[in-house]
Scaffold this active site. Structure first.
Site, PDB file in Angstrom:
ATOM      1  N   THR A   1       6.994   2.397  -4.070  1.00 54.50           N
ATOM      2  CA  THR A   1       6.400   1.355  -4.909  1.00 54.50           C
ATOM      3  C   THR A   1       5.394   0.502  -4.150  1.00 54.50           C
ATOM      4  OG1 THR A   1       8.337  -0.016  -4.404  1.00 54.50           O
ATOM      5  CG2 THR A   1       8.373   1.219  -6.480  1.00 54.50           C
ATOM      6  N   HIS A   2       4.728   1.089  -3.174  1.00 54.72           N
ATOM      7  CA  HIS A   2       3.719   0.375  -2.392  1.00 54.72           C
ATOM      8  C   HIS A   2       2.363   1.025  -2.682  1.00 54.72           C
ATOM      9  CE1 HIS A   2       7.027  -1.493  -0.137  1.00 54.72           C
ATOM     10  NE2 HIS A   2       7.572  -0.280  -0.114  1.00 54.72           N
ATOM     11  N   ARG A   3       1.588   0.414  -3.566  1.00 50.17           N
ATOM     12  CA  ARG A   3       0.334   1.000  -4.012  1.00 50.17           C
ATOM     13  C   ARG A   3      -0.767   0.767  -2.979  1.00 50.17           C
ATOM     14  NH1 ARG A   3      -0.346   1.840  -9.714  1.00 50.17           N
ATOM     15  NH2 ARG A   3      -2.561   2.094  -9.255  1.00 50.17           N
ATOM     16  N   ALA A   4      -1.202   1.835  -2.335  1.00 46.17           N
ATOM     17  CA  ALA A   4      -2.255   1.726  -1.330  1.00 46.17           C
ATOM     18  C   ALA A   4      -3.599   1.368  -1.950  1.00 46.17           C
ATOM     19  CB  ALA A   4      -2.370   3.033  -0.549  1.00 46.17           C
TER      20      ALA A   4
ATOM     21  N   LEU B   1       0.309  -4.734  -1.137  1.00 39.94           N
ATOM     22  CA  LEU B   1       1.261  -3.624  -1.134  1.00 39.94           C
ATOM     23  C   LEU B   1       2.659  -4.028  -1.590  1.00 39.94           C
ATOM     24  CD1 LEU B   1       0.310  -2.140   2.352  1.00 39.94           C
ATOM     25  CD2 LEU B   1      -0.160  -1.067   0.147  1.00 39.94           C
TER      26      LEU B   1
END
Length: 213
Positions: free
Chosen positions: A85-88, A93
Site C-alpha cells: 500500500t505504498h504508492r510510488a 508513500l
C-alpha cells in the site's frame, strides 16, 4: 515439542492451513530449523492467517501456488501483496487508512514451479513466477519471473546460467515430469536423478508402452 535440527524439514502439505496457499502433491518442503516454520516465518503479508481470516478485504486477495518437489531453504521469505500500500507514483508513500483502498497496488498471484529450489534467505517479491526446476541462489532477491531450469542470483536476481541446453529444457518441459502418476515417477526416479535426457525419454516411452497399452 520435538527438537528442531537442520536435518529435519516441514512437509508443506502437512502444515499449511491458509486457504490462500495451494500446495501440489506431498513432497515440497521447508527447512524450518531456525525459525517458527513456513506459514509464520516464510510467507509474509498474506491474508488468510488466524487474524486476517476474519477481515473483510478491500481488494482481491493474491494467492501463493507451490508445485510439487519444491525445496525451500532456511529463512527464505515469500513476500505477498497484502501490505503493498505504498504508492510510488504518489507524492506521499504513507498508507493513510482513509485512502487505503486506492493505495493498494496488486501484483497478482505468486507461483513457485515444480522442482524449484529456493536457497537460504532468498526473498521472492509479490507476483513473481519461479519456473519448473529453477534455482534461486542464497540471499537473492527475486523481482521478476525466473525461467524454467535457470539459475538466478544477486540483488536483484539476474540470470547466472541455464542448468541444461535449451533443447534439453524443452524436452524436459514436454515430458511434464511432475504431472506423472506417482507410480511412474517412482519407477523412473533413477533416470531423473541423472542427466541423460536420451535415457530418460527411452525409459518413459518403455514405461508407457508397458502400462498404458
Amino acid at each position: 515439542m520435538e527438537n528442531k535440527h537442520w536435518s529435519k524439514v516441514q512437509l508443506l502439505h502437512q502444515v499449511v492451513t491458509n486457504p490462500n496457499i495451494t500446495i501440489k502433491g506431498k513432497h515440497s518442503y521447508y527447512s524450518d530449523c531456525w525459525d517458527k516454520g513456513f506459514e509464520e516465518s516464510v510467507v509474509r503479508y498474506l491474508y488468510g492467517d488466524e487474524i486476517s481470516l476474519t477481515w473483510d478485504p478491500l481488494w482481491e486477495i493474491d494467492k501463493l501456488h507451490i508445485g510439487d518437489y519444491v525445496c525451500i531453504g532456511a529463512e527464505a521469505v515469500i513476500l505477498m501483496g497484502g501490505n503493498h500500500t505504498h504508492r510510488a507514483d504518489w507524492f506521499c508513500l504513507y498508507p493513510f487508512m482513509d485512502v487505503i483502498g486506492e493505495a493498494y497496488v496488486g501484483k497478482g498471484d505468486t507461483h513457485i514451479g515444480d522442482g524449484a529450489w529456493l536457497g537460504m534467505r532468498a526473498m521472492i517479491m509479490p507476483g513473481v513466477s519461479i519456473g519448473e526446476g529453477a534455482i534461486v541462489a542464497a540471499n537473492s532477491v527475486v523481482t521478476q519471473d525466473v525461467a524454467p531450469y535457470s539459475i538466478v542470483g544477486g540483488t536483484p536476481a539476474k540470470l547466472v546460467k541455464y542448468r541444461f541446453e535449451p533443447s534439453v529444457i524443452d524436452e524436459l518441459l514436454g515430458l511434464r515430469i511432475y504431472d506423472w502418476p506417482q507410480a511412474k515417477f517412482e519407477s523412473l526416479r533413477r533416470y531423473l536423478c541423472a542427466s541423460d535426457i536420451k535415457k530418460l525419454k527411452e525409459a518413459a516411452l518403455a514405461y508407457d508402452a508397458q502400462h498404458c497399452a
